[in-house]
Design an enzyme around this catalytic site. Structure first.
Site, mmCIF file in Angstrom:
data_model
loop_
_atom_site.group_PDB
_atom_site.id
_atom_site.type_symbol
_atom_site.label_atom_id
_atom_site.label_comp_id
_atom_site.label_asym_id
_atom_site.label_seq_id
_atom_site.Cartn_x
_atom_site.Cartn_y
_atom_site.Cartn_z
ATOM 1 N N ARG A 1 2.247 -7.043 8.968
ATOM 2 C CA ARG A 1 1.525 -6.017 9.724
ATOM 3 C C ARG A 1 1.965 -6.000 11.182
ATOM 4 O O ARG A 1 2.087 -4.930 11.803
ATOM 5 C CB ARG A 1 0.024 -6.247 9.604
ATOM 6 C CG ARG A 1 -0.519 -5.911 8.204
ATOM 7 C CD ARG A 1 -1.890 -6.508 7.982
ATOM 8 N NE ARG A 1 -2.566 -5.987 6.799
ATOM 9 C CZ ARG A 1 -3.724 -6.458 6.348
ATOM 10 N NH1 ARG A 1 -4.330 -7.458 6.984
ATOM 11 N NH2 ARG A 1 -4.286 -5.935 5.271
ATOM 12 N N GLU B 1 -9.480 -9.943 -8.634
ATOM 13 C CA GLU B 1 -8.486 -8.886 -8.395
ATOM 14 C C GLU B 1 -7.319 -8.985 -9.367
ATOM 15 O O GLU B 1 -6.791 -7.964 -9.817
ATOM 16 C CB GLU B 1 -8.017 -8.938 -6.936
ATOM 17 C CG GLU B 1 -9.122 -8.523 -5.961
ATOM 18 C CD GLU B 1 -8.753 -8.665 -4.496
ATOM 19 O OE1 GLU B 1 -9.620 -8.375 -3.640
ATOM 20 O OE2 GLU B 1 -7.607 -9.060 -4.167
ATOM 21 N N LYS C 1 0.837 -1.204 0.000
ATOM 22 C CA LYS C 1 0.000 0.000 0.000
ATOM 23 C C LYS C 1 0.877 1.261 0.000
ATOM 24 O O LYS C 1 2.096 1.183 0.218
ATOM 25 C CB LYS C 1 -0.932 -0.041 1.223
ATOM 26 C CG LYS C 1 -1.930 -1.214 1.157
ATOM 27 C CD LYS C 1 -2.927 -1.196 2.324
ATOM 28 C CE LYS C 1 -3.906 -2.366 2.207
ATOM 29 N NZ LYS C 1 -4.939 -2.338 3.277
ATOM 30 N N THR D 1 -5.934 -7.858 10.143
ATOM 31 C CA THR D 1 -6.197 -6.531 9.575
ATOM 32 C C THR D 1 -5.657 -5.409 10.465
ATOM 33 O O THR D 1 -5.041 -4.462 9.971
ATOM 34 C CB THR D 1 -7.715 -6.358 9.362
ATOM 35 O OG1 THR D 1 -8.173 -7.411 8.519
ATOM 36 C CG2 THR D 1 -8.036 -5.011 8.730
ATOM 37 N N ARG E 1 -2.142 -14.458 3.263
ATOM 38 C CA ARG E 1 -2.886 -13.889 4.397
ATOM 39 C C ARG E 1 -2.149 -14.163 5.711
ATOM 40 O O ARG E 1 -2.111 -13.319 6.606
ATOM 41 C CB ARG E 1 -4.319 -14.465 4.454
ATOM 42 C CG ARG E 1 -5.203 -14.120 3.262
ATOM 43 C CD ARG E 1 -5.667 -12.694 3.190
ATOM 44 N NE ARG E 1 -6.476 -12.282 4.324
ATOM 45 C CZ ARG E 1 -7.137 -11.119 4.387
ATOM 46 N NH1 ARG E 1 -7.097 -10.271 3.348
ATOM 47 N NH2 ARG E 1 -7.816 -10.788 5.443
ATOM 48 N N PHE F 1 -15.594 3.835 7.212
ATOM 49 C CA PHE F 1 -14.222 4.186 6.840
ATOM 50 C C PHE F 1 -13.986 4.179 5.333
ATOM 51 O O PHE F 1 -12.855 4.405 4.890
ATOM 52 C CB PHE F 1 -13.225 3.230 7.530
ATOM 53 C CG PHE F 1 -13.447 1.758 7.246
ATOM 54 C CD1 PHE F 1 -12.993 1.171 6.067
ATOM 55 C CD2 PHE F 1 -14.102 0.950 8.160
ATOM 56 C CE1 PHE F 1 -13.177 -0.176 5.806
ATOM 57 C CE2 PHE F 1 -14.308 -0.403 7.914
ATOM 58 C CZ PHE F 1 -13.843 -0.966 6.725
ATOM 59 N N HIS G 1 -2.044 -5.514 1.056
ATOM 60 C CA HIS G 1 -3.319 -6.148 0.711
ATOM 61 C C HIS G 1 -3.045 -7.534 0.170
ATOM 62 O O HIS G 1 -2.096 -7.737 -0.577
ATOM 63 C CB HIS G 1 -4.060 -5.340 -0.366
ATOM 64 C CG HIS G 1 -5.245 -6.091 -0.928
ATOM 65 N ND1 HIS G 1 -6.476 -6.086 -0.308
ATOM 66 C CD2 HIS G 1 -5.366 -6.919 -2.000
ATOM 67 C CE1 HIS G 1 -7.308 -6.867 -0.996
ATOM 68 N NE2 HIS G 1 -6.658 -7.379 -2.029
ATOM 69 N N ASN H 1 -2.133 -0.243 6.924
ATOM 70 C CA ASN H 1 -1.659 -1.564 7.352
ATOM 71 C C ASN H 1 -0.828 -2.270 6.296
ATOM 72 O O ASN H 1 -0.768 -3.501 6.247
ATOM 73 C CB ASN H 1 -2.835 -2.413 7.848
ATOM 74 C CG ASN H 1 -3.847 -2.695 6.754
ATOM 75 O OD1 ASN H 1 -3.668 -2.280 5.603
ATOM 76 N ND2 ASN H 1 -4.901 -3.419 7.091
ATOM 77 N N TYR I 1 -12.524 -1.929 -3.425
ATOM 78 C CA TYR I 1 -13.071 -2.005 -2.063
ATOM 79 C C TYR I 1 -14.592 -1.925 -2.041
ATOM 80 O O TYR I 1 -15.172 -1.534 -1.029
ATOM 81 C CB TYR I 1 -12.458 -0.898 -1.204
ATOM 82 C CG TYR I 1 -11.032 -1.185 -0.766
ATOM 83 C CD1 TYR I 1 -10.718 -2.342 -0.045
ATOM 84 C CD2 TYR I 1 -9.991 -0.305 -1.057
ATOM 85 C CE1 TYR I 1 -9.412 -2.618 0.359
ATOM 86 C CE2 TYR I 1 -8.683 -0.569 -0.648
ATOM 87 C CZ TYR I 1 -8.410 -1.730 0.063
ATOM 88 O OH TYR I 1 -7.117 -1.994 0.475
HETATM 89 P P1 DAT Z 1 -8.015 -6.983 5.039
HETATM 90 O O1 DAT Z 1 -7.202 -5.914 4.352
HETATM 91 O O2 DAT Z 1 -7.267 -7.613 6.174
HETATM 92 O O3 DAT Z 1 -8.609 -7.982 4.075
HETATM 93 P P2 DAT Z 1 -10.691 -5.837 5.225
HETATM 94 O O4 DAT Z 1 -10.950 -6.420 3.877
HETATM 95 O O5 DAT Z 1 -11.665 -6.132 6.314
HETATM 96 O O6 DAT Z 1 -9.229 -6.234 5.751
HETATM 97 O O7 DAT Z 1 -10.598 -4.249 5.094
HETATM 98 C C1 DAT Z 1 -9.971 -3.661 3.979
HETATM 99 C C2 DAT Z 1 -9.133 -2.507 4.464
HETATM 100 O O8 DAT Z 1 -9.977 -1.514 5.022
HETATM 101 C C3 DAT Z 1 -8.146 -2.860 5.576
HETATM 102 O O9 DAT Z 1 -6.947 -3.383 5.071
HETATM 103 C C4 DAT Z 1 -7.966 -1.548 6.253
HETATM 104 C C5 DAT Z 1 -9.329 -0.891 6.124
HETATM 105 N N1 DAT Z 1 -10.141 -1.103 7.334
HETATM 106 C C6 DAT Z 1 -10.739 -2.252 7.718
HETATM 107 N N2 DAT Z 1 -11.384 -2.086 8.869
HETATM 108 C C7 DAT Z 1 -11.192 -0.787 9.230
HETATM 109 C C8 DAT Z 1 -11.611 0.017 10.326
HETATM 110 N N3 DAT Z 1 -12.358 -0.478 11.313
HETATM 111 N N4 DAT Z 1 -11.194 1.302 10.358
HETATM 112 C C9 DAT Z 1 -10.439 1.828 9.373
HETATM 113 N N5 DAT Z 1 -10.023 1.125 8.307
HETATM 114 C C10 DAT Z 1 -10.393 -0.157 8.239
HETATM 115 MG MG MG Z 2 -10.055 -7.788 2.633
#
Ligand code: DAT
Ligand code: MG
Length: 143
Positions: A102, A126, A9, A91, A85, A57, A115, A112, A49
């Protein structure tokens, strides 16, 4: 063999952690099949996303992910989706184990670092989105 989509990222690029992240994938034994730097525009980020569109968020996440270049890779290996993963960690970096990307380098949920696709189906979508030039290739590359 399975393929997955990984990207470093904008925070990881700004902090000079691209080599560290790619190196961890390689040292695990995963194969880098494709690699490129790009900057997502808002349309690409919103599509990537889309599942989070209704989350509070979402707009902040799109702002962040379009804030600078990313380095995206297609990675191949046994159980590549779950393997990546595992290397990434949870996350929230504060909940990620030490030894994960992470867990070792992050403190912020949004910033974080990395991805990775969360299923074989999202990996397929993707990879097609980020590497349309590979979309008609199966695992193992061109016929
Ligand atoms: P991951 O990236 O572990 O697959 P995710 O798909 O649930 O996680 O979320 C996508 C991204 O969104 C994640 O990398 C960071 C952001 N994100 C997730 N939960 C969040 C939150 N509670 N507050 C802020 N950003 C968040
Ligand atoms: Mg995800």
């Amino acid at each position: 063999m399975q393929r997955t989509l990984v990207f470093a990222k904008p925070d990881a690029v700004r902090r000079g952690l691209v080599g560290e992240i790619v190196s961890r994938l390689e040292r695990k034994g995963l194969k880098i099949v494709a690699l490129k730097m790009l900057q997502m525009d808002r349309a690409m980020a919103e599509r990537h996303y889309d599942i989070h569109r209704d989350k509070p968020f979402f707009s902040s996440l799109v702002d962040f992910i379009t804030s600078g270049p990313i380095v995206a890779a297609v990675v191949e290996g046994r159980e590549a989706v779950d393997t990546v993963r595992g290397l990434m960690g949870a996350t929230d970096p504060l909940k990620s184990s030490p030894g994960t990307i992470r867990g070792d380098f992050g403190t912020e949920v949004q910033e974080n670092l990395v991805h990775g696709s969360d299923s074989e189906e999202s990996a397929r979508q993707e990879i097609a989105h980020f590497f349309p030039e590979l979309a008609d290739q199966g695992p193992g590359g061109p016929p």
